[in-house]
Design an enzyme around this catalytic site. Structure first.
Site, PDB file in Angstrom:
ATOM      1  N   LEU A   1       0.857  -1.242  -0.154  1.00  9.30           N
ATOM      2  CA  LEU A   1      -0.012  -0.053   0.085  1.00  9.30           C
ATOM      3  C   LEU A   1       0.957   1.200  -0.117  1.00  9.30           C
ATOM      4  CD1 LEU A   1      -2.487  -1.198   2.632  1.00  9.30           C
ATOM      5  CD2 LEU A   1      -3.180  -0.742   0.268  1.00  9.30           C
TER       6      LEU A   1
ATOM      7  N   ARG B   1       4.270   2.655   2.616  1.00 11.13           N
ATOM      8  CA  ARG B   1       4.832   1.527   3.116  1.00 11.13           C
ATOM      9  C   ARG B   1       6.374   1.430   3.160  1.00 11.13           C
ATOM     10  NH1 ARG B   1      -0.315   2.233   4.569  1.00 11.13           N
ATOM     11  NH2 ARG B   1      -1.381   0.397   5.886  1.00 11.13           N
TER      12      ARG B   1
ATOM     13  N   ARG C   1       3.919   8.533 -13.742  1.00 13.39           N
ATOM     14  CA  ARG C   1       2.430   8.903 -13.714  1.00 13.39           C
ATOM     15  C   ARG C   1       2.572  10.424 -13.707  1.00 13.39           C
ATOM     16  NH1 ARG C   1       0.550  11.205  -9.349  1.00 13.39           N
ATOM     17  NH2 ARG C   1       1.301   9.967  -7.702  1.00 13.39           N
TER      18      ARG C   1
ATOM     19  N   ARG D   1      -6.506   8.121  -0.636  1.00  9.10           N
ATOM     20  CA  ARG D   1      -5.981   7.420  -1.509  1.00  9.10           C
ATOM     21  C   ARG D   1      -5.561   6.048  -0.918  1.00  9.10           C
ATOM     22  NH1 ARG D   1      -0.048   9.224  -4.260  1.00  9.10           N
ATOM     23  NH2 ARG D   1      -1.168  11.104  -4.424  1.00  9.10           N
TER      24      ARG D   1
ATOM     25  N   ARG E   1      38.508   9.903  11.468  1.00 10.45           N
ATOM     26  CA  ARG E   1      39.823   9.354  11.300  1.00 10.45           C
ATOM     27  C   ARG E   1      40.866   9.492  12.549  1.00 10.45           C
ATOM     28  NH1 ARG E   1      43.050  11.767   6.237  1.00 10.45           N
ATOM     29  NH2 ARG E   1      44.771  10.355   6.740  1.00 10.45           N
ATOM     30  N   HIS E   2      41.514   8.578  12.736  1.00  6.27           N
ATOM     31  CA  HIS E   2      42.547   8.618  14.073  1.00  6.27           C
ATOM     32  C   HIS E   2      42.926   9.849  13.934  1.00  6.27           C
ATOM     33  CE1 HIS E   2      45.720   8.304  11.006  1.00  6.27           C
ATOM     34  NE2 HIS E   2      44.957   7.361  10.534  1.00  6.27           N
TER      35      HIS E   2
ATOM     36  N   ASN F   1      51.818  10.024   9.449  1.00  8.38           N
ATOM     37  CA  ASN F   1      50.929  11.102   8.676  1.00  8.38           C
ATOM     38  C   ASN F   1      52.165  12.232   8.450  1.00  8.38           C
ATOM     39  OD1 ASN F   1      47.810  10.557  10.077  1.00  8.38           O
ATOM     40  ND2 ASN F   1      48.486   9.779   8.289  1.00  8.38           N
TER      41      ASN F   1
ATOM     42  N   GLY G   1      50.546   3.757   5.294  1.00  7.25           N
ATOM     43  CA  GLY G   1      50.040   2.626   5.980  1.00  7.25           C
ATOM     44  C   GLY G   1      50.843   2.484   7.387  1.00  7.25           C
TER      45      GLY G   1
ATOM     46  N   ARG H   1      46.866   3.315  15.826  1.00  7.19           N
ATOM     47  CA  ARG H   1      46.604   4.767  16.001  1.00  7.19           C
ATOM     48  C   ARG H   1      44.868   4.964  16.061  1.00  7.19           C
ATOM     49  NH1 ARG H   1      48.387   2.925  10.771  1.00  7.19           N
ATOM     50  NH2 ARG H   1      47.448   3.499   8.746  1.00  7.19           N
TER      51      ARG H   1
ATOM     52  N   GLU I   1      43.421  -0.094   7.467  1.00  5.30           N
ATOM     53  CA  GLU I   1      43.637   0.835   6.408  1.00  5.30           C
ATOM     54  C   GLU I   1      43.939  -0.011   5.174  1.00  5.30           C
ATOM     55  OE1 GLU I   1      42.801   3.106   4.484  1.00  5.30           O
ATOM     56  OE2 GLU I   1      43.923   4.700   4.693  1.00  5.30           O
TER      57      GLU I   1
ATOM     58  N   PHE J   1      52.523   4.266 -10.095  1.00  3.72           N
ATOM     59  CA  PHE J   1      51.994   5.252  -9.592  1.00  3.72           C
ATOM     60  C   PHE J   1      51.084   6.080 -10.766  1.00  3.72           C
ATOM     61  CE2 PHE J   1      52.678   9.846  -8.323  1.00  3.72           C
ATOM     62  CZ  PHE J   1      52.310   9.763  -6.931  1.00  3.72           C
TER      63      PHE J   1
ATOM     64  N   HIS K   1      40.125   5.004   8.978  1.00  8.75           N
ATOM     65  CA  HIS K   1      41.308   5.495   8.178  1.00  8.75           C
ATOM     66  C   HIS K   1      40.984   6.043   6.923  1.00  8.75           C
ATOM     67  CE1 HIS K   1      44.252   2.970  10.544  1.00  8.75           C
ATOM     68  NE2 HIS K   1      43.191   2.054  10.675  1.00  8.75           N
ATOM     69  N   GLN K   2      41.602   6.973   6.220  1.00  8.19           N
ATOM     70  CA  GLN K   2      41.214   7.681   5.029  1.00  8.19           C
ATOM     71  C   GLN K   2      40.678   6.721   4.081  1.00  8.19           C
ATOM     72  OE1 GLN K   2      43.167  11.371   3.131  1.00  8.19           O
ATOM     73  NE2 GLN K   2      44.459   9.658   2.416  1.00  8.19           N
TER      74      GLN K   2
ATOM     75  N   LEU L   1      37.283   4.946   5.574  1.00  5.34           N
ATOM     76  CA  LEU L   1      36.249   5.921   5.851  1.00  5.34           C
ATOM     77  C   LEU L   1      35.547   6.509   4.540  1.00  5.34           C
ATOM     78  CD1 LEU L   1      37.195   7.854   8.915  1.00  5.34           C
ATOM     79  CD2 LEU L   1      35.540   5.989   8.680  1.00  5.34           C
TER      80      LEU L   1
HETATM   81  P1  ATP Z   1       4.123   5.258  -2.303  1.00  8.25           P
HETATM   82  O1  ATP Z   1       3.598   4.065  -2.538  1.00  8.25           O
HETATM   83  O2  ATP Z   1       3.056   6.454  -1.835  1.00  8.25           O
HETATM   84  O3  ATP Z   1       5.174   5.874  -3.268  1.00  8.25           O
HETATM   85  P2  ATP Z   1       6.206   4.254  -0.519  1.00  8.25           P
HETATM   86  O4  ATP Z   1       5.587   2.735  -0.095  1.00  8.25           O
HETATM   87  O5  ATP Z   1       6.950   3.967  -1.540  1.00  8.25           O
HETATM   88  O6  ATP Z   1       4.779   5.215  -0.778  1.00  8.25           O
HETATM   89  P3  ATP Z   1       7.662   5.735   0.962  1.00  8.25           P
HETATM   90  O7  ATP Z   1       7.532   6.713   0.240  1.00  8.25           O
HETATM   91  O8  ATP Z   1       9.227   4.989   0.644  1.00  8.25           O
HETATM   92  O9  ATP Z   1       6.646   4.663   0.900  1.00  8.25           O
HETATM   93  O10 ATP Z   1       7.771   6.008   2.481  1.00  8.25           O
HETATM   94  C1  ATP Z   1       8.799   6.377   3.204  1.00  8.25           C
HETATM   95  C2  ATP Z   1       8.595   6.356   4.685  1.00  8.25           C
HETATM   96  O11 ATP Z   1       8.369   5.158   4.932  1.00  8.25           O
HETATM   97  C3  ATP Z   1       9.567   6.833   5.724  1.00  8.25           C
HETATM   98  O12 ATP Z   1       8.991   7.928   6.558  1.00  8.25           O
HETATM   99  C4  ATP Z   1      10.303   5.858   6.365  1.00  8.25           C
HETATM  100  O13 ATP Z   1      10.644   5.888   7.385  1.00  8.25           O
HETATM  101  C5  ATP Z   1       9.115   4.539   6.190  1.00  8.25           C
HETATM  102  N1  ATP Z   1       9.466   3.178   6.168  1.00  8.25           N
HETATM  103  C6  ATP Z   1      10.548   2.802   5.637  1.00  8.25           C
HETATM  104  N2  ATP Z   1      10.549   1.268   5.585  1.00  8.25           N
HETATM  105  C7  ATP Z   1       9.461   0.962   6.160  1.00  8.25           C
HETATM  106  C8  ATP Z   1       8.680  -0.080   6.342  1.00  8.25           C
HETATM  107  N3  ATP Z   1       9.270  -1.389   6.001  1.00  8.25           N
HETATM  108  N4  ATP Z   1       7.382  -0.046   6.644  1.00  8.25           N
HETATM  109  C9  ATP Z   1       6.937   0.968   6.857  1.00  8.25           C
HETATM  110  N5  ATP Z   1       7.244   2.220   6.710  1.00  8.25           N
HETATM  111  C10 ATP Z   1       8.474   2.351   6.478  1.00  8.25           C
HETATM  112  O1  F6P Z   2      48.133   8.782   4.218  1.00 11.11           O
HETATM  113  C1  F6P Z   2      47.271   8.095   5.119  1.00 11.11           C
HETATM  114  C2  F6P Z   2      46.473   6.994   4.567  1.00 11.11           C
HETATM  115  O2  F6P Z   2      45.783   6.656   5.360  1.00 11.11           O
HETATM  116  C3  F6P Z   2      47.499   5.793   4.188  1.00 11.11           C
HETATM  117  O3  F6P Z   2      47.874   4.978   5.203  1.00 11.11           O
HETATM  118  C4  F6P Z   2      46.857   5.029   2.896  1.00 11.11           C
HETATM  119  O4  F6P Z   2      47.621   4.295   1.942  1.00 11.11           O
HETATM  120  C5  F6P Z   2      46.256   6.398   2.293  1.00 11.11           C
HETATM  121  O5  F6P Z   2      45.986   7.335   3.387  1.00 11.11           O
HETATM  122  C6  F6P Z   2      45.004   6.464   1.409  1.00 11.11           C
HETATM  123  O6  F6P Z   2      44.725   7.058   0.594  1.00 11.11           O
HETATM  124  P1  F6P Z   2      45.071   7.459  -0.856  1.00 11.11           P
HETATM  125  O7  F6P Z   2      44.349   6.278  -1.595  1.00 11.11           O
HETATM  126  O8  F6P Z   2      44.611   8.667  -1.267  1.00 11.11           O
HETATM  127  O9  F6P Z   2      46.589   7.082  -1.211  1.00 11.11           O
END
Ligand code: ATP
Ligand code: F6P
Length: 461
Positions: free
Chosen positions: A4, A7, A36, A151, A210-211, A217, A223, A262, A282, A304, A347-348, A351
């Site tokens: 529906l 959801r 639509r 609806r 990052r650390h 660094n 590394g 680190r 890392e 390189f 690490h970079q 993350l």
């Molecule tokens: P419509 O059919 O109108 O497009 P829809 O089913 O695609 O609606 P969404 O637009 O994805 O619904 O609704 C997003 C909302 O639903 C968000 O607020 C989200 O937190 C919540 N939500 C995410 N997963 C679920 C779930 N499994 N059951 C109910 N609500 C959910």
């Molecule tokens: O220089 C810090 C560092 O965490 C390294 O240990 C690592 O190899 C590098 O960054 C990764 O970054 P890039 O992929 O840009 O070289």
């Protein structure tokens, strides 16, 4: 998708799409609501969705067919692997039509049905996302909510849950508090099921840091497993206050680190439960571990420049590529989806990969994402978006970001940000910086649900 209105079908489609794209699987969402609106305009009131309204019925079928044709075309011509057909698909006849068309083109079908009987949650969903839909632009919110509820009532009248034993499906009941699966086959389907079983929508924050600056660094070396520099140690001391300032004192948090010194040293003053993951170590630079970018350029010039050509796929000799790291981080992402508040001290490269998952960055952009030292990043998942805030701590640190060299730039332009590479002794005696300011900030980046990006559609019904 089956279910529906309100959801979570669109949210689920977009999330799984983002996850699969991050893994490198070509995935796309086809949102019938957008078709639509394009074909019949955005301002359709609830009567349009009445199953006894033949004109509305015809128009809705037209939108469904156009989306289906585009999806089939995409599979055939653009080597698509997984498509989300995001619509209510709430009647047996509509699902039979989809199944017949897909089977004809050799496309496997897996239905994902979201069932939610929690009226308060449905009402919350309407307030959360439906009132800001283009369907209700410039309409009084109370009127819009009443129209959306009407609806839903129309859809309820015609709704038939999946009962056919021969179909492949997963039913998520009340946001996964119960899950029913039937005839799940193959690797991709079971990955998707596993992912869906981990999703939740409870509010939470995901923090990345990052650390603190390490001795390596400071010397520009990659590394290794070096200790924090004096400035890095200061950063570690500021982290507890920084976290409570942005999380709140009473909130629970779990801290994840890598197994390297680190990150563990950076977490040492935090009193929350901690877990060290090998998978968060890392990116392994192989034979280049412990070298500076300049040394790599001199000793392995071809490697390189190959890395600059395609940084995501380049694998260090005896080490890893960013693509390898994404694969090894997949279990981390899966677990991350289950968690509430989390701080990852990483690490970079690591993350960058996790950030790209949440913020939907392409593999091409991923290895260049800026994740500076001494900066806390807070991501807050919203309905279809992730809100981002950055808090830069006022403790100096080297900049380890090496930008992509511009096309045509001389090959020797390594883009190394530091003018002078200190020796180990110089690094160890580094001057202490003041820790007076803790936060600076903040930019909010939004992945708009109305943008034209293919996986940021609005809603289906
Ligand atoms: P419509 O059919 O109108 O497009 P829809 O089913 O695609 O609606 P969404 O637009 O994805 O619904 O609704 C997003 C909302 O639903 C968000 O607020 C989200 O937190 C919540 N939500 C995410 N997963 C679920 C779930 N499994 N059951 C109910 N609500 C959910
Ligand atoms: O220089 C810090 C560092 O965490 C390294 O240990 C690592 O190899 C590098 O960054 C990764 O970054 P890039 O992929 O840009 O070289």
């Amino acid at each position: 998708m089956v279910g529906l209105p309100a959801r979570g079908k669109t949210l689920i489609s977009q999330k799984v799409c983002r996850y699969l794209q991050w893994l490198g699987i070509t995935t796309k969402v086809f949102n019938v609501g957008n078709y639509r609106r394009k074909l019949h305009g955005a301002h359709q009131l609830h009567n349009f969705f009445d199953p006894h309204n033949p004109e509305g019925e015809r128009s809705r079928r037209e939108a469904a067919t156009e989306a289906l044709n585009d999806m089939i075309y995409w599979f055939k011509k653009e080597q698509g692997v997984v498509a989300f057909y995001d619509a209510t698909n709430s009647t047996r006849s509509r699902r039979e039509m989809l199944l017949a068309a897909c089977t004809k083109h050799n496309i496997q079908v897996m239905f994902i049905e979201s069932i939610c009987q929690d009226e308060a949650l449905v009402l919350h969903n309407i307030m959360d996302v439906k009132l800001s839909s283009p369907d209700y632009k410039d309409m009084d919110p109370e009127q819009a909510a009443a129209d959306f509820i009407a609806r839903i009532v129309h859809y309820e009248e015609a709704y038939e849950t999946i009962t056919e034993d021969n179909l492949t499906y997963i039913k998520l009941i009340n946001v996964g508090s119960q899950v029913i699966i039937n005839h799940i086959q193959g690797y991709l389907q079971s990955r998707i099921v596993y992912y869906l079983m981990n999703l939740h929508i409870a509010p939470r924050s995901i923090f990345f840091s990052r650390h603190g600056e390490s001795l390596y660094n400071v010397m520009g070396k990659l590394g290794g497993d070096s200790d924090l520099s004096a400035r890095g140690k200061q950063y570690a001391k500021t982290l507890p206050l920084l976290i409570t300032t942005h999380l709140g004192n009473s909130e629970q948090l779990t801290v994840w680190t890598s197994t390297l010194r680190r990150t563990i040293q950076t977490a040492q003053h935090l009193t929350y439960p901690k877990l060290a993951w090998k998978a968060l170590d890392e990116l392994d630079a192989g034979v280049c571990d412990g070298m500076t970018y300049e040394e790599i350029e001199q000793q392995y010039p071809e490697d390189f420049s190959n890395r600059d050509e395609d940084k995501f796929n380049y694998r260090y000799r005896g080490g890893e590529s960013y693509r390898d790291v994404v694969v090894r981080l997949e279990p981390v992402i899966m677990d991350l989806e289950r968690q509430r508040n989390i701080l990852i001290i990483g690490h970079q490269a690591i993350l960058r990969c996790i950030y790209a998952y949440f913020m939907n960055h392409s593999h091409e952009k991923l290895p260049y994402i800026k994740i500076p030292l001494h900066t806390l990043i807070q991501l807050t998942p919203k309905a279809y978006t992730c809100e981002e805030k950055r808090y830069k701590v006022d403790i100096e640190a080297v900049d380890t970001h090496r930008p992509k060299p511009r096309a045509g730039a001389p090959k020797t332009d390594a883009g190394q940000p530091m003018d002078h590479i200190p020796t180990e002794a110089e690094a160890k005696s580094g001057k202490d910086a003041a820790i007076t300011t803790t936060t600076m900030s903040t930019t909010t980046f939004r992945d708009s649900p109305y943008s034209t990006r293919h996986n940021s559609d609005y809603g289906t019904s």
